[in-house]
Design an enzyme around this catalytic site. Sequence first.
Site, PDB file in Angstrom:
ATOM      1  N   ARG A  36      26.141 -17.271   3.644  1.00 16.85           N
ATOM      2  CA  ARG A  36      27.236 -17.927   2.921  1.00 16.85           C
ATOM      3  C   ARG A  36      26.684 -18.719   1.746  1.00 16.85           C
ATOM      4  O   ARG A  36      25.492 -19.014   1.675  1.00 16.85           O
ATOM      5  CB  ARG A  36      28.034 -18.861   3.834  1.00 16.85           C
ATOM      6  CG  ARG A  36      27.238 -20.049   4.378  1.00 16.85           C
ATOM      7  CD  ARG A  36      28.152 -20.989   5.148  1.00 16.85           C
ATOM      8  NE  ARG A  36      27.445 -22.083   5.786  1.00 16.85           N
ATOM      9  CZ  ARG A  36      27.095 -23.224   5.181  1.00 16.85           C
ATOM     10  NH1 ARG A  36      27.378 -23.420   3.886  1.00 16.85           N
ATOM     11  NH2 ARG A  36      26.465 -24.174   5.852  1.00 16.85           N
ATOM     12  N   ALA A  90      14.517 -19.676   9.609  1.00 18.36           N
ATOM     13  CA  ALA A  90      13.228 -19.406  10.252  1.00 18.36           C
ATOM     14  C   ALA A  90      13.090 -17.943  10.661  1.00 18.36           C
ATOM     15  O   ALA A  90      14.051 -17.304  11.102  1.00 18.36           O
ATOM     16  CB  ALA A  90      13.075 -20.310  11.478  1.00 18.36           C
ATOM     17  N   HIS A 116       0.853  -1.189   0.000  1.00 15.57           N
ATOM     18  CA  HIS A 116       0.000   0.000   0.000  1.00 15.57           C
ATOM     19  C   HIS A 116       0.887   1.236   0.000  1.00 15.57           C
ATOM     20  O   HIS A 116       2.004   1.211   0.533  1.00 15.57           O
ATOM     21  CB  HIS A 116      -0.917   0.005   1.225  1.00 15.57           C
ATOM     22  CG  HIS A 116      -1.827  -1.180   1.282  1.00 15.57           C
ATOM     23  ND1 HIS A 116      -2.968  -1.279   0.521  1.00 15.57           N
ATOM     24  CD2 HIS A 116      -1.747  -2.342   1.986  1.00 15.57           C
ATOM     25  CE1 HIS A 116      -3.561  -2.430   0.766  1.00 15.57           C
ATOM     26  NE2 HIS A 116      -2.825  -3.102   1.636  1.00 15.57           N
TER      27      HIS A 116
END
Length: 198
Positions: free
Chosen positions: A183, A160, A115
């Site tokens: 890496r 995660a 937006h």
Amino acid sequence: METEKIKQQMDSGEIYFENEEIMEEQAHYRDLLFRFNHTLPSQTEEKQALLQQLLGSFGAGSYIEPPFSANWGKNTYFGKGVYANSHLTLVDDTKIIIGDKVMMGPNVSLCTAGHPLSPKLRLQAAQFNKPVTIGKNVWLGAGVTVLPGVTIGENSVIGAHSLVTKDIPANVLAFGTPCRVIRQLSEEECLAEGETMK
């Protein structure tokens, strides 16, 4: 004519405003999604049939663990052998391409929509979209969020709870908020099981 113009804007990155006709079409896909999320786990064939109707494509051997959410569904294209754990969120107001053998942990969000910063435009529900592409054999860890316009290269691993704000190349380990390359994956890590280094 107005609706066709809006649909073009939805795929162009331009700011646009939805109309009633667009929202009515979207409601059809929302109903399919509701049916999928409320189908018994044992009803495998029914669930697969619903996903074929809902999504732009759903490749052989792919699986989505319910519940999952999608703005549309029809704008997302699954390759073959994709696995998505529970609470996948697809903000697919334009195309999301998911390559073969992609793995997604729980609570992954793939977002094409944004937006404007202008408060006046946001009051009018203004929006813009940019496509998201996930390359084949990518692993997205639990809680990863991918923002509009991002491409993730094949074989890469996103740790995660990463927030992916820009493109990630192939064959890397990346994580963080914002996500950054940590890496390159080693040659050994990139080998398929049973292969040997030459």
